[in-house]
Motif scaffolding. Sequence first.
Motif, PDB file in Angstrom:
ATOM      1  N   MET A 105       0.821  -1.212   0.000  1.00 24.34           N
ATOM      2  CA  MET A 105       0.000   0.000   0.000  1.00 24.34           C
ATOM      3  C   MET A 105       0.858   1.266   0.000  1.00 24.34           C
ATOM      4  N   VAL A 106       1.916   1.281   0.796  1.00 24.31           N
ATOM      5  CA  VAL A 106       2.735   2.485   0.961  1.00 24.31           C
ATOM      6  C   VAL A 106       4.191   2.153   0.630  1.00 24.31           C
ATOM      7  N   PRO A 107       4.701   2.659  -0.490  1.00 19.88           N
ATOM      8  CA  PRO A 107       6.090   2.367  -0.862  1.00 19.88           C
ATOM      9  C   PRO A 107       7.085   3.056   0.077  1.00 19.88           C
ATOM     10  N   TRP A 108       8.342   2.579   0.062  1.00 19.41           N
ATOM     11  CA  TRP A 108       9.358   3.122   0.953  1.00 19.41           C
ATOM     12  C   TRP A 108       9.577   4.615   0.778  1.00 19.41           C
ATOM     13  N   GLY A 109       9.388   5.155  -0.364  1.00 23.52           N
ATOM     14  CA  GLY A 109       9.559   6.595  -0.550  1.00 23.52           C
ATOM     15  C   GLY A 109       8.532   7.428   0.198  1.00 23.52           C
ATOM     16  N   SER A 110       7.479   6.769   0.676  1.00 23.08           N
ATOM     17  CA  SER A 110       6.409   7.464   1.404  1.00 23.08           C
ATOM     18  C   SER A 110       6.283   7.000   2.843  1.00 23.08           C
ATOM     19  N   ARG A 111       7.311   6.331   3.326  1.00 29.38           N
ATOM     20  CA  ARG A 111       7.412   5.969   4.748  1.00 29.38           C
ATOM     21  C   ARG A 111       8.892   5.914   5.083  1.00 29.38           C
ATOM     22  N   ARG A 112       9.170   5.951   6.349  1.00 26.03           N
ATOM     23  CA  ARG A 112      10.569   5.965   6.777  1.00 26.03           C
ATOM     24  C   ARG A 112      10.681   5.415   8.186  1.00 26.03           C
ATOM     25  N   ILE A 113      11.906   5.070   8.560  1.00 24.44           N
ATOM     26  CA  ILE A 113      12.200   4.718   9.943  1.00 24.44           C
ATOM     27  C   ILE A 113      12.787   5.970  10.582  1.00 24.44           C
ATOM     28  N   LEU A 138      13.649   7.568  14.541  1.00 24.83           N
ATOM     29  CA  LEU A 138      13.714   7.325  15.983  1.00 24.83           C
ATOM     30  C   LEU A 138      13.236   5.915  16.335  1.00 24.83           C
ATOM     31  N   ASP A 139      13.694   4.948  15.586  1.00 24.99           N
ATOM     32  CA  ASP A 139      13.441   3.529  15.830  1.00 24.99           C
ATOM     33  C   ASP A 139      12.011   3.064  15.594  1.00 24.99           C
ATOM     34  N   HIS A 140      11.211   3.842  14.897  1.00 26.43           N
ATOM     35  CA  HIS A 140       9.874   3.353  14.538  1.00 26.43           C
ATOM     36  C   HIS A 140       9.501   3.870  13.143  1.00 26.43           C
ATOM     37  N   GLN A 141       8.522   3.223  12.559  1.00 27.97           N
ATOM     38  CA  GLN A 141       8.098   3.573  11.211  1.00 27.97           C
ATOM     39  C   GLN A 141       7.150   4.759  11.235  1.00 27.97           C
ATOM     40  N   GLN A 142       7.300   5.626  10.240  1.00 22.87           N
ATOM     41  CA  GLN A 142       6.404   6.759  10.054  1.00 22.87           C
ATOM     42  C   GLN A 142       5.878   6.740   8.623  1.00 22.87           C
ATOM     43  N   TYR A 143       4.688   7.303   8.438  1.00 27.24           N
ATOM     44  CA  TYR A 143       4.057   7.371   7.134  1.00 27.24           C
ATOM     45  C   TYR A 143       3.903   8.827   6.711  1.00 27.24           C
ATOM     46  N   HIS A 144       4.160   9.076   5.434  1.00 28.45           N
ATOM     47  CA  HIS A 144       4.087  10.421   4.879  1.00 28.45           C
ATOM     48  C   HIS A 144       2.624  10.814   4.689  1.00 28.45           C
ATOM     49  N   THR A 145       2.214  11.906   5.309  1.00 24.35           N
ATOM     50  CA  THR A 145       0.803  12.312   5.276  1.00 24.35           C
ATOM     51  C   THR A 145       0.330  12.621   3.865  1.00 24.35           C
ATOM     52  N   LYS A 146       1.176  13.238   3.066  1.00 25.89           N
ATOM     53  CA  LYS A 146       0.736  13.626   1.722  1.00 25.89           C
ATOM     54  C   LYS A 146       0.461  12.390   0.854  1.00 25.89           C
TER      55      LYS A 146
END
Length: 171
Positions: free
Chosen positions: A56-64, A66-74
């Motif tokens: 659903m969400v490619p790596w370019g739109s999420r990141r690690i 501070l030791d946890h995964q985040q998702y890009h709001t846009k």
Amino acid sequence: ANPIKPTDQRDKLYVQMLGELDTAEKRVIELTAEYLSIFYQMEVRLLEPMELDTNMVPWGSRRIHLDHQQYHTKYILYDILKPNIPDSAAAYIAFTSEDLYPDPNWNFVFGQASVKDRVGVWSIHRYGEPSAGPDEFKEVLFRAMKVASHETGHMFTMRHCIDYECNMNGS
């Protein structure tokens, strides 16, 4: 100014659950959806959870971060929500327990919404643990209601306010 507002054809607020949610988090969403219905005086439809995975969400739109995964709001706003906005939606907001970021230079954001595209997203990731007990649940719920109604306000063309007590005041 041509503000976005409910119409005869677009008369519902849709709340989309994103990712895996535990029982307490689902209850926070349910109560927040009820609150939004009262606050905005419109029908709110709670949708079944949608996966947030690598398909659903490619790596370019999420990141690690501070030791946890985040998702890009846009990405969530424009690649997941906007193409799937229901025809009867005055607004379509997603809820997740995952952490969010709006820009690579930012650490995080509680939520984000478009003032013209009728889509928004908010997260309880940084609110506390709703399953930790009744007091913690109430605090998470209170924070969720404030951010959800704030982001929904943006979807109805409301901008930030400088009045301290206004719900549209930035955090």
